[in-house]
Motif scaffolding. Structure first.
Motif, PDB file in Angstrom:
ATOM      1  N   GLY A 295      11.050   0.438   1.337  1.00 61.26           N
ATOM      2  CA  GLY A 295       9.816  -0.300   1.108  1.00 61.26           C
ATOM      3  C   GLY A 295      10.051  -1.518   0.233  1.00 61.26           C
ATOM      4  N   ILE A 296      10.843  -1.352  -0.801  1.00 62.17           N
ATOM      5  CA  ILE A 296      11.154  -2.486  -1.687  1.00 62.17           C
ATOM      6  C   ILE A 296      11.948  -3.550  -0.926  1.00 62.17           C
ATOM      7  CG2 ILE A 296      12.455  -3.169  -3.748  1.00 62.17           C
ATOM      8  CD1 ILE A 296      11.623  -0.378  -4.918  1.00 62.17           C
ATOM      9  N   ARG A 297      12.869  -3.113  -0.094  1.00 62.92           N
ATOM     10  CA  ARG A 297      13.635  -4.056   0.737  1.00 62.92           C
ATOM     11  C   ARG A 297      12.693  -4.814   1.677  1.00 62.92           C
ATOM     12  NH1 ARG A 297      17.357  -0.729   2.733  1.00 62.92           N
ATOM     13  NH2 ARG A 297      18.724  -1.059   0.973  1.00 62.92           N
TER      14      ARG A 297
ATOM     15  N   ASP B 256       4.291   6.775  -8.408  1.00 64.56           N
ATOM     16  CA  ASP B 256       4.498   7.891  -9.331  1.00 64.56           C
ATOM     17  C   ASP B 256       5.776   8.658  -8.989  1.00 64.56           C
ATOM     18  OD1 ASP B 256       2.225   7.218 -10.742  1.00 64.56           O
ATOM     19  OD2 ASP B 256       0.940   8.630  -9.646  1.00 64.56           O
ATOM     20  N   ARG B 257       6.030   8.826  -7.707  1.00 65.21           N
ATOM     21  CA  ARG B 257       7.254   9.525  -7.288  1.00 65.21           C
ATOM     22  C   ARG B 257       8.482   8.713  -7.685  1.00 65.21           C
ATOM     23  NH1 ARG B 257      10.320  13.697  -7.031  1.00 65.21           N
ATOM     24  NH2 ARG B 257      11.530  13.942  -5.132  1.00 65.21           N
ATOM     25  N   PHE B 258       8.418   7.414  -7.584  1.00 66.65           N
ATOM     26  CA  PHE B 258       9.525   6.542  -7.958  1.00 66.65           C
ATOM     27  C   PHE B 258       9.841   6.694  -9.444  1.00 66.65           C
ATOM     28  CE2 PHE B 258      11.141   1.900  -8.132  1.00 66.65           C
ATOM     29  CZ  PHE B 258      12.402   2.249  -7.690  1.00 66.65           C
ATOM     30  N   ILE B 259       8.802   6.706 -10.256  1.00 65.25           N
ATOM     31  CA  ILE B 259       8.991   6.894 -11.695  1.00 65.25           C
ATOM     32  C   ILE B 259       9.616   8.263 -11.962  1.00 65.25           C
ATOM     33  CG2 ILE B 259       7.779   7.192 -13.902  1.00 65.25           C
ATOM     34  CD1 ILE B 259       5.719   5.096 -12.803  1.00 65.25           C
ATOM     35  N   GLU B 260       9.104   9.267 -11.300  1.00 66.12           N
ATOM     36  CA  GLU B 260       9.616  10.640 -11.455  1.00 66.12           C
ATOM     37  C   GLU B 260      11.100  10.724 -11.080  1.00 66.12           C
ATOM     38  OE1 GLU B 260       8.759  14.431  -8.786  1.00 66.12           O
ATOM     39  OE2 GLU B 260       6.944  13.740  -9.823  1.00 66.12           O
TER      40      GLU B 260
ATOM     41  N   ASN C  54       0.822  -1.210   0.000  1.00 63.67           N
ATOM     42  CA  ASN C  54       0.000   0.000   0.000  1.00 63.67           C
ATOM     43  C   ASN C  54       0.855   1.260   0.000  1.00 63.67           C
ATOM     44  OD1 ASN C  54      -2.435  -1.360  -0.076  1.00 63.67           O
ATOM     45  ND2 ASN C  54      -2.726  -1.321   2.138  1.00 63.67           N
ATOM     46  N   SER C  55       1.897   1.275   0.811  1.00 57.90           N
ATOM     47  CA  SER C  55       2.749   2.473   0.851  1.00 57.90           C
ATOM     48  C   SER C  55       3.513   2.638  -0.464  1.00 57.90           C
ATOM     49  CB  SER C  55       3.712   2.445   2.039  1.00 57.90           C
ATOM     50  OG  SER C  55       4.704   1.464   1.869  1.00 57.90           O
ATOM     51  N   LEU C  56       3.924   1.533  -1.071  1.00 65.19           N
ATOM     52  CA  LEU C  56       4.623   1.627  -2.351  1.00 65.19           C
ATOM     53  C   LEU C  56       3.688   2.050  -3.482  1.00 65.19           C
ATOM     54  CD1 LEU C  56       7.065  -1.411  -2.193  1.00 65.19           C
ATOM     55  CD2 LEU C  56       7.647   1.018  -2.126  1.00 65.19           C
ATOM     56  N   GLU C  57       2.446   1.637  -3.411  1.00 62.93           N
ATOM     57  CA  GLU C  57       1.472   2.057  -4.423  1.00 62.93           C
ATOM     58  C   GLU C  57       1.348   3.583  -4.418  1.00 62.93           C
ATOM     59  OE1 GLU C  57      -1.150   2.190  -7.456  1.00 62.93           O
ATOM     60  OE2 GLU C  57      -0.059   0.415  -6.809  1.00 62.93           O
ATOM     61  N   LYS C  58       1.337   4.155  -3.223  1.00 60.57           N
ATOM     62  CA  LYS C  58       1.247   5.610  -3.088  1.00 60.57           C
ATOM     63  C   LYS C  58       2.514   6.292  -3.603  1.00 60.57           C
ATOM     64  CE  LYS C  58      -1.758   5.163   0.916  1.00 60.57           C
ATOM     65  NZ  LYS C  58      -1.832   5.220   2.368  1.00 60.57           N
ATOM     66  N   ALA C  59       3.641   5.609  -3.514  1.00 57.51           N
ATOM     67  CA  ALA C  59       4.934   6.194  -3.906  1.00 57.51           C
ATOM     68  C   ALA C  59       5.320   5.877  -5.348  1.00 57.51           C
ATOM     69  CB  ALA C  59       6.020   5.689  -2.960  1.00 57.51           C
TER      70      ALA C  59
END
Length: 174
Positions: A134-136, A109-113, A102-107
């Motif tokens: 989060g990925i870790r 777009d920022r990750f792509i940016e 859930n937290s990564l879903e929110k992040a």
């Protein structure tokens, strides 16, 4: 030394053997190639345990998590590259995974940016590190699930053959 501190100073190898209800002689017999005197040496810390002995103990004691312990705590390479995988129950694993997803879903777009230009600028670093964590955590949750599955198979609560059959069926569908 009082009894309590003697209990606290037991090595993980001795503790797991005793939890399995085995004497050193019984453990030696179950492992097949490790003498009871050798078991005494690594349980007491007089001699370092070898990877093949850890594999044999993990199988004999029905404790697959022992391999992760060895790699993350005693192997020089593993200490640097293998995280300790906490032993959790299935509900904890699922909740941790879902919370992190859930937290990564929110992040997302920022990750792509952040990564679209192939560089991480100073003003992007904080967000990047948070996403990396989060990925870790997803990786640790996956490892924790794998360890849980191995523990369930070792204890006979999951049938190994049926699990492998289901995995093969899924692989053939893909």
């Amino acid at each position: 030394m009082d009894r309590k501190s003697a209990e606290e100073n037991k090595s993980i190898y001795r503790r797991l053997r005793e939890e399995a209800g085995m004497t050193r002689g019984e453990a030696s017999e179950a492992m097949g190639f490790v003498s009871d005197s050798r078991i005494e040496k690594y349980e007491s810390g007089k001699s370092p345990v070898q990877p093949e002995e850890v594999l044999a103990m993990a199988k004999a004691y029905h404790q697959p998590g022992l391999c992760n312990y060895y790699c993350s705590h005693e192997c020089p390479i593993g200490q640097q590259y293998v995280p300790e995988v906490p032993v959790k129950d299935l509900a904890q694993i699922v909740l941790q995974t879902l919370a992190t997803l859930n937290s990564l879903e929110k992040a997302k777009d920022r990750f792509i940016e952040i990564t679209s230009d192939g560089q991480i600028s100073d003003d992007e670093m904080h967000d990047f590190v948070r996403i990396e964590e989060g990925i870790r955590n997803i990786g640790l949750a996956a490892d924790s699930l794998s360890l849980w599955i191995e523990q369930m198979m070792a204890s006979g609560k999951i049938d190994r053959e049926k699990l492998e059959e289901a995995r093969k069926e899924l692989e053939n569908k893909e």
